[in-house]
Write an enzyme that holds these catalytic residues in place. Structure first.
Site, short mmCIF file in Angstrom:
data_model
loop_
_atom_site.label_atom_id
_atom_site.label_comp_id
_atom_site.label_asym_id
_atom_site.label_seq_id
_atom_site.Cartn_x
_atom_site.Cartn_y
_atom_site.Cartn_z
N LYS A 204 0.93 -0.70 -0.07
CA LYS A 204 -0.31 -0.31 -0.38
C LYS A 204 1.11 1.08 -0.15
O LYS A 204 0.62 2.07 -0.82
CB LYS A 204 -1.06 -0.06 1.06
CG LYS A 204 -2.09 1.10 1.12
CD LYS A 204 -2.67 1.02 2.67
CE LYS A 204 -3.12 2.14 2.59
NZ LYS A 204 -3.94 1.82 3.85
N GLU A 210 10.83 -4.63 3.57
CA GLU A 210 10.83 -5.80 3.40
C GLU A 210 9.98 -6.10 2.21
O GLU A 210 11.13 -6.84 0.85
CB GLU A 210 9.60 -6.65 4.34
CG GLU A 210 10.34 -7.43 5.30
CD GLU A 210 9.98 -6.27 6.52
OE1 GLU A 210 9.61 -5.04 6.19
OE2 GLU A 210 9.57 -6.92 7.83
N GLY A 265 -4.15 -2.27 5.81
CA GLY A 265 -3.92 -2.56 4.78
C GLY A 265 -4.23 -4.23 5.71
O GLY A 265 -4.62 -5.22 4.63
N ARG A 266 -5.06 -4.58 6.64
CA ARG A 266 -5.44 -6.13 7.50
C ARG A 266 -6.87 -5.56 7.35
O ARG A 266 -7.20 -6.90 7.15
CB ARG A 266 -4.88 -5.63 8.72
CG ARG A 266 -5.55 -5.11 9.65
CD ARG A 266 -5.20 -4.80 10.86
NE ARG A 266 -5.52 -3.46 11.60
CZ ARG A 266 -4.96 -2.44 11.51
NH1 ARG A 266 -3.87 -2.18 11.14
NH2 ARG A 266 -4.96 -1.01 12.58
N GLU A 351 -3.61 -5.80 15.70
CA GLU A 351 -3.12 -4.81 15.03
C GLU A 351 -4.08 -3.84 15.03
O GLU A 351 -3.70 -2.70 15.48
CB GLU A 351 -2.27 -5.01 13.56
CG GLU A 351 -1.73 -3.92 12.79
CD GLU A 351 -1.45 -4.20 11.64
OE1 GLU A 351 -1.64 -4.91 10.95
OE2 GLU A 351 0.42 -4.23 11.38
N HIS A 382 -4.40 -33.18 20.38
CA HIS A 382 -2.95 -33.43 21.13
C HIS A 382 -1.92 -32.86 21.38
O HIS A 382 -0.71 -33.40 21.12
CB HIS A 382 -2.59 -34.57 19.55
CG HIS A 382 -3.33 -35.86 19.43
ND1 HIS A 382 -3.85 -36.54 20.24
CD2 HIS A 382 -4.49 -35.30 18.38
CE1 HIS A 382 -4.95 -37.04 19.50
NE2 HIS A 382 -5.43 -36.54 18.66
N LYS A 510 10.35 -0.21 13.22
CA LYS A 510 11.14 0.03 12.00
C LYS A 510 12.12 1.10 12.28
O LYS A 510 12.74 0.12 11.51
CB LYS A 510 9.30 0.43 11.08
CG LYS A 510 8.86 -0.54 10.41
CD LYS A 510 7.87 0.15 9.59
CE LYS A 510 6.28 -0.57 9.32
NZ LYS A 510 5.85 -0.55 8.22
O1 F6P Z 1 1.92 -2.55 2.51
P1 F6P Z 1 2.04 -2.18 2.98
O2 F6P Z 1 2.29 -0.51 3.03
O3 F6P Z 1 3.55 -2.97 2.36
O4 F6P Z 1 2.49 -2.70 4.90
C1 F6P Z 1 2.46 -3.84 4.60
C2 F6P Z 1 1.84 -3.50 6.72
O5 F6P Z 1 3.03 -2.88 7.56
C3 F6P Z 1 2.07 -2.67 8.37
O6 F6P Z 1 1.44 -1.40 8.23
C4 F6P Z 1 2.87 -2.92 10.24
O7 F6P Z 1 3.29 -3.53 9.52
C5 F6P Z 1 0.70 -3.37 8.07
O8 F6P Z 1 -0.67 -3.17 9.17
C6 F6P Z 1 0.67 -3.48 5.96
O9 F6P Z 1 -0.15 -4.85 6.48
#
Ligand code: F6P
Length: 545
Positions: A204, A210, A265-266, A351, A382, A510
């Site tokens: 987003k 990452e 995002g979530r 979150e 189990h 971060k």
């Molecule tokens: O879609 P992006 O901006 O890469 O963010 C990835 C994720 O990082 C977060 O901001 C939290 O680390 C989430 O809420 C989000 O889904």
């Protein structure tokens, strides 16, 4: 003290929580408890009778919801009000599953047309890739999709794709890369052919470390394996709300699918972030997923609170967290395809509701979001179910199971169902000392030994659970199920008066992570931080203990 804990209803709930009879007694006293405390909507059936609750409990919880103006808060979300106050954003993931004729205004503009346009763009793309019309740089059709993203830009597509495995009709393979650990992408790339692989970069913000790093690695691999810079457009597409950054990064503007600030995002799998899902199950099935979620939205927005499934589930979760000190909530899916759902709900809820100040910045004096965890049944029986049955922590549970299996072999599904129902029964009724002694009556043990063993076999019971059933796991029922949990999360956040839609807590990590990265690459050893951080960085720089 907050207004919430000062309220008469809150105090009444606290007093009432001490007076609820054991669930065994509640069931014995009311043969109609199952029908009185179950609810059916959107292809889902909820049995909430195995909760520590009397009619008075529900009345009080519903009063609490009314006093928190839950009704008005639900309306405000659907209307596009700026309910994410710290980021000054509307919260309109529900608009992503709206129907073409609707009109939903965000920041003065009807957003339904652009949602529909994006769905159409996805449709064209899915048709082009799955028909083989979209060619890689050597003229071959695409066989493999690699989705690169993390958090909400990863879990939704991954877990929904996994859940809908029986609906993979396009013949494509899909791989997911999230972790910045180079092992993750390396292991995937080993399996892939650059001529037939398409990367979807989902971010987003287009600023997540990452995802940027993994995409750069994928691009370097593509170029090293024979692709050229001018071929990149045929193999890399992006989903983002930051078009400028994506184009600057080298993604062709025509291959960028939009996202919007009003989608968290979530909560984004319903947007073009769901492109990997659509490429696997086809657009018709993807639209069915949206349809199921839309049905749940309509139910949530219109059903009276007392018959509203997300409201009932949200209230019971709050009941145990705030009045019985339950610190966690377990989600147990009795369906192998749904094995990833606990992790998805974990991000969604933790979150969203892992917050400790109210909207006006007051520190809460009550628990907010619990730890969400879980796994698939019967495996968990189990392992960690022991603690559910006899541990000291109270852990409310959700059991989720389709009535019909996609793989009906022999007696498998009957056994699965009997384990699911048997677990909820055992949690509810437990085993008394007399019952344990009776079971041991025919053994050769002495009376003293019998008593000792019996004490270890006692199970207190009275452990709450919900059971959620559906006829069959389909795109539509899955859509409804996920939307149910989204709204359940909203209900609790609304009553706790917190912002369920920001995530400032992840920011500090971060920022400090970036600072540490600079110190790892610096000319000199780290000295400026605390002794532990300096020590760890310097050990890492030396590369050995
Ligand atoms: O879609 P992006 O901006 O890469 O963010 C990835 C994720 O990082 C977060 O901001 C939290 O680390 C989430 O809420 C989000 O889904």
């Amino acid at each position: 003290m907050t207004i919430l804990t000062q309220s008469t209803t809150w105090k009444a709930l606290a007093a009432h929580s001490q007076q609820i009879p054991h669930m065994r007694e509640l069931f014995a006293g009311d043969p109609a408890r199952f029908s009185n405390m179950s609810l059916s909507t959107c292809g889902l059936f909820l049995d909430y009778s195995k909760n520590r609750a009397t009619p008075e409990t529900l009345n009080l919880l519903l009063t609490l919801a009314q006093e928190a103006k839950l009704d008005a808060k639900i309306k405000a979300m659907f209307a596009g009000d700026i309910i994410n106050t710290t980021e000054k954003r509307a919260v309109l993931h529900t608009a992503l599953r709206s129907t073409a004729g609707q009109s939903i205004i965000a920041e003065g503009q009807d957003i339904v047309p652009e949602v529909q346009q994006t769905l159409n763009k996805m449709q064209q793309f899915v048709t082009s890739v799955t028909s083989g019309q979209w060619k890689g740089y050597t003229g071959k059709a695409i066989t493999d999709i690699v989705s690169i993203g993390i958090g909400g830009s990863f879990l939704g597509p991954k877990i929904v794709s996994q859940a809908l495995r029986p609906y993979w009709i396009t013949g494509l393979n899909c791989h997911f890369v999230a972790n910045v650990d180079g092992t993750s992408i390396s292991e995937k790339l080993k399996l892939l052919d650059p001529e037939t692989t398409l990367f979807i970069m989902s971010s987003k913000s287009f600023g997540t470390q990452e995802t940027l790093t993994n995409t750069l690695t994928a691009k370097a691999w593509f170029l090293a394996k024979g692709g050229s810079q001018s071929d990149v457009a045929k193999h890399f597409v992006a989903v983002t709300s930051n078009v400028a950054k994506a184009t600057e990064f080298g993604i062709d503007a025509a291959n960028i699918f939009p996202m919007w600030d009003w989608v968290g995002g979530r909560y984004s799998l319903w947007s073009a972030i769901g492109l990997p899902i659509a490429l696997l199950i086809g657009m018709d099935n993807f639209r069915s997923l949206l349809k199921g979620a839309h049905q749940m939205d309509t139910h949530f927005a219109t059903a009276p609170l007392a018959e509203n499934m997300p409201v009932i589930m949200g209230l019971f979760s709050l009941w145990y967290g705030n009045f019985f000190n339950a610190q966690s909530h377990v989600v147990l899916t009795y369906d192998h395809y749904l094995r990833g759902l606990p992790a998805y709900f974990q991000q969604l809820d933790m979150e969203s509701n892992g917050k400790s100040v109210t909207l006006n910045g007051t520190h809460v004096d009550y628990s907010t979001g619990p730890v969400i965890w879980g796994g698939e049944g019967t495996n968990g029986q189990h392992a960690y179910h022991q603690l559910l049955h006899q541990g000291t922590a109270l852990i409310p549970a959700d059991f989720i199971m389709p009535l019909q299996s996609h793989n009906p072999i022999g007696e498998h599904h009957d056994q699965l169902a009997s384990n699911c129902f048997g677990q909820t029964q055992a949690l509810m009724q437990g085993r008394t000392l007399d019952e344990a002694l009776a079971e041991l009556s025919k053994s050769n043990l002495s009376d003293e030994e019998k008593l000792l063993i019996a004490k270890h076999k006692v199970m207190p019971g009275n452990k709450p659970s919900n059971t959620l059933l559906m006829d069959k796991l389909t795109p539509e029922t899955l859509g409804a199920l996920i939307a149910l949990y989204e709204h359940r999360t909203f209900v609790q956040g609304a009553i706790w008066d917190i912002n369920s839609f920001d995530q400032w807590g992840v920011e500090l990590g971060k920022t400090l992570g970036n600072d540490v990265l600079a110190r790892i690459g610096a000319d000199q050893e780290a000295t400026a931080l605390d002794a532990s951080s300096n020590g760890l960085i310097n050990l890492y720089r030396r590369g050995k203990i």
